[in-house]
Design a protein around this motif. Structure first.
Motif, PDB file in Angstrom:
ATOM      1  N   ILE A 133      71.451 -43.165 115.028  1.00 47.68           N
ATOM      2  CA  ILE A 133      71.616 -44.554 115.111  1.00 47.68           C
ATOM      3  C   ILE A 133      72.354 -45.264 114.180  1.00 47.68           C
ATOM      4  CG2 ILE A 133      70.637 -46.872 115.573  1.00 47.68           C
ATOM      5  CD1 ILE A 133      68.314 -45.523 116.744  1.00 47.68           C
ATOM      6  N   CYS A 134      72.157 -44.683 112.977  1.00 45.84           N
ATOM      7  CA  CYS A 134      72.830 -45.468 111.746  1.00 45.84           C
ATOM      8  C   CYS A 134      73.947 -44.779 111.368  1.00 45.84           C
ATOM      9  CB  CYS A 134      71.794 -45.376 110.547  1.00 45.84           C
ATOM     10  SG  CYS A 134      70.357 -46.624 111.280  1.00 45.84           S
ATOM     11  N   GLY A 135      74.281 -43.692 111.629  1.00 45.42           N
ATOM     12  CA  GLY A 135      75.261 -42.956 111.205  1.00 45.42           C
ATOM     13  C   GLY A 135      76.646 -43.169 111.842  1.00 45.42           C
ATOM     14  N   LYS A 136      77.435 -42.332 111.498  1.00 52.59           N
ATOM     15  CA  LYS A 136      79.197 -42.929 112.490  1.00 52.59           C
ATOM     16  C   LYS A 136      79.055 -41.687 113.453  1.00 52.59           C
ATOM     17  CE  LYS A 136      81.177 -40.998 108.581  1.00 52.59           C
ATOM     18  NZ  LYS A 136      82.349 -40.452 107.639  1.00 52.59           N
ATOM     19  N   GLU A 137      79.651 -42.569 114.347  1.00 52.17           N
ATOM     20  CA  GLU A 137      79.773 -41.944 115.831  1.00 52.17           C
ATOM     21  C   GLU A 137      81.063 -40.653 115.634  1.00 52.17           C
ATOM     22  OE1 GLU A 137      80.702 -43.572 120.010  1.00 52.17           O
ATOM     23  OE2 GLU A 137      79.228 -44.898 118.780  1.00 52.17           O
ATOM     24  N   SER A 138      80.610 -39.602 115.704  1.00 56.24           N
ATOM     25  CA  SER A 138      81.598 -38.602 115.698  1.00 56.24           C
ATOM     26  C   SER A 138      80.980 -37.417 116.210  1.00 56.24           C
ATOM     27  CB  SER A 138      82.101 -38.237 114.214  1.00 56.24           C
ATOM     28  OG  SER A 138      80.983 -37.710 113.704  1.00 56.24           O
ATOM     29  N   ASP A 139      81.684 -36.301 116.615  1.00 60.07           N
ATOM     30  CA  ASP A 139      81.306 -35.226 117.428  1.00 60.07           C
ATOM     31  C   ASP A 139      81.237 -34.069 116.312  1.00 60.07           C
ATOM     32  OD1 ASP A 139      80.748 -33.487 119.138  1.00 60.07           O
ATOM     33  OD2 ASP A 139      82.808 -33.001 120.105  1.00 60.07           O
ATOM     34  N   ALA A 140      79.907 -33.448 116.229  1.00 58.82           N
ATOM     35  CA  ALA A 140      79.583 -32.473 115.514  1.00 58.82           C
ATOM     36  C   ALA A 140      80.529 -31.308 115.536  1.00 58.82           C
ATOM     37  CB  ALA A 140      78.117 -32.091 115.457  1.00 58.82           C
ATOM     38  N   PHE A 141      81.025 -31.066 116.811  1.00 60.07           N
ATOM     39  CA  PHE A 141      81.727 -29.691 116.888  1.00 60.07           C
ATOM     40  C   PHE A 141      83.161 -29.923 117.020  1.00 60.07           C
ATOM     41  CE2 PHE A 141      77.783 -29.589 119.061  1.00 60.07           C
ATOM     42  CZ  PHE A 141      77.112 -28.123 118.524  1.00 60.07           C
ATOM     43  N   ALA A 142      83.807 -31.061 116.525  1.00 60.69           N
ATOM     44  CA  ALA A 142      84.974 -31.239 116.637  1.00 60.69           C
ATOM     45  C   ALA A 142      85.888 -30.794 115.483  1.00 60.69           C
ATOM     46  CB  ALA A 142      85.363 -33.104 116.281  1.00 60.69           C
ATOM     47  N   GLN A 143      85.121 -30.456 114.250  1.00 62.30           N
ATOM     48  CA  GLN A 143      85.733 -29.788 113.252  1.00 62.30           C
ATOM     49  C   GLN A 143      85.574 -28.383 113.601  1.00 62.30           C
ATOM     50  OE1 GLN A 143      84.055 -31.295 109.727  1.00 62.30           O
ATOM     51  NE2 GLN A 143      84.972 -33.354 109.963  1.00 62.30           N
ATOM     52  N   PRO A 144      86.367 -27.226 112.794  1.00 63.05           N
ATOM     53  CA  PRO A 144      86.102 -25.989 113.180  1.00 63.05           C
ATOM     54  C   PRO A 144      85.106 -25.356 112.255  1.00 63.05           C
ATOM     55  CG  PRO A 144      88.021 -26.055 111.823  1.00 63.05           C
ATOM     56  CD  PRO A 144      87.617 -27.616 112.413  1.00 63.05           C
ATOM     57  N   GLY A 145      84.132 -24.706 112.667  1.00 63.12           N
ATOM     58  CA  GLY A 145      82.921 -24.176 112.000  1.00 63.12           C
ATOM     59  C   GLY A 145      83.050 -23.188 111.028  1.00 63.12           C
ATOM     60  N   ARG A 146      82.100 -22.584 110.341  1.00 66.62           N
ATOM     61  CA  ARG A 146      82.264 -21.542 109.262  1.00 66.62           C
ATOM     62  C   ARG A 146      81.464 -20.179 109.847  1.00 66.62           C
ATOM     63  NH1 ARG A 146      77.881 -22.005 105.696  1.00 66.62           N
ATOM     64  NH2 ARG A 146      77.024 -24.278 105.966  1.00 66.62           N
ATOM     65  N   ARG A 147      81.730 -19.168 109.178  1.00 69.41           N
ATOM     66  CA  ARG A 147      80.738 -17.969 109.586  1.00 69.41           C
ATOM     67  C   ARG A 147      79.409 -18.065 109.149  1.00 69.41           C
ATOM     68  NH1 ARG A 147      83.388 -12.736 111.218  1.00 69.41           N
ATOM     69  NH2 ARG A 147      85.199 -13.658 112.189  1.00 69.41           N
ATOM     70  N   LEU A 148      78.447 -17.388 109.643  1.00 67.38           N
ATOM     71  CA  LEU A 148      77.053 -17.382 108.964  1.00 67.38           C
ATOM     72  C   LEU A 148      77.134 -16.377 107.814  1.00 67.38           C
ATOM     73  CD1 LEU A 148      74.918 -16.644 112.176  1.00 67.38           C
ATOM     74  CD2 LEU A 148      74.976 -18.750 110.716  1.00 67.38           C
ATOM     75  N   GLY A 149      76.484 -16.908 106.787  1.00 68.86           N
ATOM     76  CA  GLY A 149      76.466 -16.424 105.477  1.00 68.86           C
ATOM     77  C   GLY A 149      77.370 -16.848 104.660  1.00 68.86           C
ATOM     78  N   THR A 150      78.305 -17.631 104.767  1.00 71.12           N
ATOM     79  CA  THR A 150      79.241 -18.254 104.076  1.00 71.12           C
ATOM     80  C   THR A 150      78.660 -19.602 103.414  1.00 71.12           C
ATOM     81  OG1 THR A 150      80.632 -19.270 105.771  1.00 71.12           O
ATOM     82  CG2 THR A 150      81.146 -17.162 104.756  1.00 71.12           C
ATOM     83  N   THR A 151      79.308 -19.751 102.331  1.00 71.20           N
ATOM     84  CA  THR A 151      78.987 -21.246 101.786  1.00 71.20           C
ATOM     85  C   THR A 151      80.153 -22.097 101.833  1.00 71.20           C
ATOM     86  OG1 THR A 151      79.153 -20.708  99.446  1.00 71.20           O
ATOM     87  CG2 THR A 151      77.238 -20.376 100.353  1.00 71.20           C
ATOM     88  N   PRO A 152      80.087 -23.496 101.967  1.00 75.95           N
ATOM     89  CA  PRO A 152      81.109 -24.437 102.030  1.00 75.95           C
ATOM     90  C   PRO A 152      81.635 -24.423 100.661  1.00 75.95           C
ATOM     91  CG  PRO A 152      78.990 -25.643 102.244  1.00 75.95           C
ATOM     92  CD  PRO A 152      78.620 -24.079 102.132  1.00 75.95           C
ATOM     93  N   GLU A 153      83.063 -24.687 100.728  1.00 77.06           N
ATOM     94  CA  GLU A 153      83.826 -24.770  99.476  1.00 77.06           C
ATOM     95  C   GLU A 153      83.298 -25.908  98.642  1.00 77.06           C
ATOM     96  OE1 GLU A 153      87.957 -24.668 100.051  1.00 77.06           O
ATOM     97  OE2 GLU A 153      87.822 -23.339 101.510  1.00 77.06           O
TER      98      GLU A 153
END
Length: 124
Positions: free
Chosen positions: A4-24
């Motif tokens: 309700i309080c967050g930004k309205e965006s699609d969680a799947f709009a950005q490309p994902g990452r592989r399992l076992g990797t960490t974000p930069e």
């Protein structure tokens, strides 16, 4: 369901990452200059807790405030004897251990009698 309080965006709009990797993570994070200043100071004159120092023009001393607080505490202690809850508490304090057990026994006996009567009515 959404946030309700967050930004309205699609969680799947950005490309994902592989399992076992960490974000930069960035190599360094910018820190504001005010946070690193060795003499970070809170301004203003000291004030007494519990009120606005500019509104306190009565000139009362700490001893006077302490005396008033003690009188208010005594008044509260003396005045809390009334009311339904106070009366119930006083009645409970008057009961001895034996009287408390006898009262619980009588209550249990009445409950058993009511259960027996309802069982008799169901059977007939």
């Amino acid at each position: 369901m959404g946030n309700i309080c967050g930004k309205e965006s699609d969680a799947f709009a950005q490309p994902g990452r592989r399992l076992g990797t960490t974000p930069e993570t960035p190599a360094s994070v910018p820190v504001p200059a005010s946070a690193t200043s060795p003499k970070a100071k809170v301004g203003g004159p000291p004030r007494r807790l519990g009120g606005d120092s500019s509104a306190d023009t009565s000139g009362s001393s700490p001893d006077e405030a302490r005396r008033k607080a003690a009188l208010a505490a005594e008044a509260r202690a003396q005045g809390n004897k009334g009311g339904d809850l106070g009366k119930k508490l006083a009645d409970q304090r008057k009961l001895t251990h034996r009287a408390t057990l006898e009262e619980a026994s009588r209550k249990n006996l009445r409950e058993r009698e009511v259960d027996a009567v309802t069982e008799t009515l169901r059977a007939s």
